[in-house]
Design a protein around this motif. Structure first.
Motif, PDB file in Angstrom:
ATOM      1  N   TYR A  14       3.558 -14.507   1.667  1.00 55.28           N
ATOM      2  CA  TYR A  14       3.079 -14.380   0.352  1.00 55.28           C
ATOM      3  C   TYR A  14       4.104 -15.420   0.108  1.00 55.28           C
ATOM      4  CZ  TYR A  14       0.456  -9.985   1.815  1.00 55.28           C
ATOM      5  OH  TYR A  14       0.421  -8.924   2.003  1.00 55.28           O
ATOM      6  N   ASN A  39       5.779   2.268   5.134  1.00 52.30           N
ATOM      7  CA  ASN A  39       5.176   1.082   3.994  1.00 52.30           C
ATOM      8  C   ASN A  39       6.054   0.104   4.613  1.00 52.30           C
ATOM      9  OD1 ASN A  39       3.701   3.321   3.291  1.00 52.30           O
ATOM     10  ND2 ASN A  39       5.401   4.215   1.918  1.00 52.30           N
ATOM     11  N   GLY A  40       5.275  -0.771   4.053  1.00 47.90           N
ATOM     12  CA  GLY A  40       5.972  -2.608   3.819  1.00 47.90           C
ATOM     13  C   GLY A  40       5.921  -3.113   5.560  1.00 47.90           C
ATOM     14  N   ALA A  41       6.270  -2.459   6.106  1.00 53.69           N
ATOM     15  CA  ALA A  41       6.000  -3.253   7.306  1.00 53.69           C
ATOM     16  C   ALA A  41       5.553  -3.985   7.486  1.00 53.69           C
ATOM     17  CB  ALA A  41       5.647  -1.828   9.302  1.00 53.69           C
ATOM     18  N   GLY A  42       3.783  -3.958   7.228  1.00 50.43           N
ATOM     19  CA  GLY A  42       3.480  -5.890   7.611  1.00 50.43           C
ATOM     20  C   GLY A  42       1.577  -5.721   8.315  1.00 50.43           C
ATOM     21  N   LYS A  43       1.577  -3.824   7.824  1.00 48.99           N
ATOM     22  CA  LYS A  43       0.296  -3.794   8.430  1.00 48.99           C
ATOM     23  C   LYS A  43      -0.986  -4.675   7.559  1.00 48.99           C
ATOM     24  CE  LYS A  43       0.925   0.431   8.262  1.00 48.99           C
ATOM     25  NZ  LYS A  43       2.525   0.711   7.244  1.00 48.99           N
ATOM     26  N   THR A  44      -1.301  -4.353   6.285  1.00 44.37           N
ATOM     27  CA  THR A  44      -2.115  -4.666   5.027  1.00 44.37           C
ATOM     28  C   THR A  44      -1.563  -6.294   5.104  1.00 44.37           C
ATOM     29  OG1 THR A  44      -2.061  -3.091   3.597  1.00 44.37           O
ATOM     30  CG2 THR A  44      -2.975  -4.770   3.056  1.00 44.37           C
ATOM     31  N   THR A  45      -0.761  -7.037   5.248  1.00 43.48           N
ATOM     32  CA  THR A  45      -0.699  -8.767   5.581  1.00 43.48           C
ATOM     33  C   THR A  45      -1.548  -8.797   6.289  1.00 43.48           C
ATOM     34  OG1 THR A  45       1.017  -8.221   4.155  1.00 43.48           O
ATOM     35  CG2 THR A  45       0.888 -10.322   5.255  1.00 43.48           C
TER      36      THR A  45
HETATM   37  P1  ATP Z   1       1.642  -0.278   3.378  1.00 46.21           P
HETATM   38  O1  ATP Z   1       1.732   1.624   4.439  1.00 46.21           O
HETATM   39  O2  ATP Z   1       2.600   0.626   1.888  1.00 46.21           O
HETATM   40  O3  ATP Z   1       0.396  -1.398   2.455  1.00 46.21           O
HETATM   41  P2  ATP Z   1       1.669  -2.469   4.694  1.00 46.21           P
HETATM   42  O4  ATP Z   1       2.522  -2.166   5.862  1.00 46.21           O
HETATM   43  O5  ATP Z   1       0.642  -2.090   4.286  1.00 46.21           O
HETATM   44  O6  ATP Z   1       2.428  -1.088   3.878  1.00 46.21           O
HETATM   45  P3  ATP Z   1       2.210  -4.837   3.823  1.00 46.21           P
HETATM   46  O7  ATP Z   1       2.017  -4.181   2.367  1.00 46.21           O
HETATM   47  O8  ATP Z   1       1.914  -5.506   4.534  1.00 46.21           O
HETATM   48  O9  ATP Z   1       2.660  -3.161   4.623  1.00 46.21           O
HETATM   49  O10 ATP Z   1       3.669  -5.260   2.968  1.00 46.21           O
HETATM   50  C1  ATP Z   1       4.414  -5.884   3.945  1.00 46.21           C
HETATM   51  C2  ATP Z   1       5.197  -6.845   2.856  1.00 46.21           C
HETATM   52  O11 ATP Z   1       4.872  -7.871   1.950  1.00 46.21           O
HETATM   53  C3  ATP Z   1       6.521  -5.452   1.989  1.00 46.21           C
HETATM   54  O12 ATP Z   1       7.379  -6.138   1.713  1.00 46.21           O
HETATM   55  C4  ATP Z   1       5.633  -5.768   0.537  1.00 46.21           C
HETATM   56  O13 ATP Z   1       6.140  -5.735  -0.545  1.00 46.21           O
HETATM   57  C5  ATP Z   1       5.118  -6.971   0.206  1.00 46.21           C
HETATM   58  N1  ATP Z   1       3.813  -7.552   0.018  1.00 46.21           N
HETATM   59  C6  ATP Z   1       3.021  -7.306   0.286  1.00 46.21           C
HETATM   60  N2  ATP Z   1       1.625  -7.759  -0.300  1.00 46.21           N
HETATM   61  C7  ATP Z   1       2.287  -8.782  -1.358  1.00 46.21           C
HETATM   62  C8  ATP Z   1       2.034  -9.933  -2.680  1.00 46.21           C
HETATM   63  N3  ATP Z   1       0.455  -9.820  -2.890  1.00 46.21           N
HETATM   64  N4  ATP Z   1       2.556 -10.716  -2.783  1.00 46.21           N
HETATM   65  C9  ATP Z   1       3.812 -10.690  -1.835  1.00 46.21           C
HETATM   66  N5  ATP Z   1       4.932  -9.557  -1.285  1.00 46.21           N
HETATM   67  C10 ATP Z   1       3.321  -8.621  -0.801  1.00 46.21           C
END
Ligand code: ATP
Length: 227
Positions: A14, A39-45
């Motif tokens: 981001y 949580n926060g590992a980066g899966k959704t990103t």
């Molecule tokens: P979860 O299981 O909690 O959804 P995740 O593995 O999907 O976690 P992400 O949501 O991809 O993880 O987040 C990865 C990193 O990116 C985290 O540090 C999060 O704080 C950061 N992040 C997520 N969305 C944004 C955003 N819109 N702007 C800035 N940083 C973000």
């Protein structure tokens, strides 16, 4: 042969700051691949970047061997279905109209998800969470994507519905689809998965076949998925 979906050294994040670093990942035809991580590992990103909703910060995404940039971009993206926990249905419209709006239309969606038949005239917003997700998945798969990206498809749903959604994904993969899933229901998802990637702090730290990983599930949960 090219993978259906491939990330090569993909960085994503981001405002120019990467939270996913140099990710290499492949999904082949007929495969269900799980992307796991705390949580926060980066899966959704990762999922949003692969789906085209977030620009990548480096590396490449290829769909059926074609890099998804420039003129190939739109055509390639049509091959990708994306389902998330936000069910992406039109709540004020009937189930039937929701299905007709999808690219595959009514017939194919009902073939994949016959249990929707009895809800056709109901407003989609009045369905239970699980039924809404069946609608979203049925509609996405009926469009005939080559690859399905599903981010928390079964978030907050009852185990029986989770099992049904996963079964539908497995069947679609048996028919040639490639699926990449992010799932909180790790043990259930493992029963339909072929391969697994585990992310930690935006990097793949473990990968292998589901068979290899099954025996190590408790260790994986304790070491990598608990934050
Ligand atoms: P979860 O299981 O909690 O959804 P995740 O593995 O999907 O976690 P992400 O949501 O991809 O993880 O987040 C990865 C990193 O990116 C985290 O540090 C999060 O704080 C950061 N992040 C997520 N969305 C944004 C955003 N819109 N702007 C800035 N940083 C973000």
């Amino acid at each position: 042969m090219s993978a259906l979906l491939e990330a090569r050294s993909l960085s994503a994040g981001y405002h120019g700051t990467a939270v996913v670093h140099e990710l290499d990942l492949r999904v082949e035809p007929g495969e269900v691949v799980l992307l796991l991580g705390a949580n926060g590992a980066g899966k959704t990103t990762t999922m949003h970047t692969l789906a085209g909703g977030l620009p990548s910060l480096g590396g490449e995404i290829l769909i059926e061997g074609e890099p998804v940039r420039g003129p190939a971009h739109r055509r390639c993206r049509k091959q990708v279905g994306f389902v998330t926990e936000e069910r992406m249905i039109f709540g004020s419209m009937s189930v039937e109209d929701n299905l007709k709006l999808g690219r595959g239309g009514l017939g194919p969606a009902l073939e994949l998800m016959p249990e929707l038949e009895k809800f056709l005239r109901r407003k989609a917003g009045l369905l239970s969470g699980g039924e809404q997700q069946m609608l979203a998945l049925g509609r996405a798969l009926a469009a005939g994507p080559r690859v399905l990206l599903a981010d928390e498809l079964s978030f907050g749903l009852a185990p029986l519905i989770v099992q049904r959604l996963l079964e539908v994904v497995r069947k679609a993969a048996d028919d040639g689809l490639g699926a990449l899933l992010v799932e909180q229901h790790v043990r259930q998802a493992m029963t339909i998965a072929d391969r697994i990637y585990v992310l930690r702090r935006g990097r793949v730290i473990l990968q292998g076949t589901a068979d290899e990983m099954r025996g190590r599930l408790s260790e994986i949960e304790d070491s990598y998925l608990s934050g």
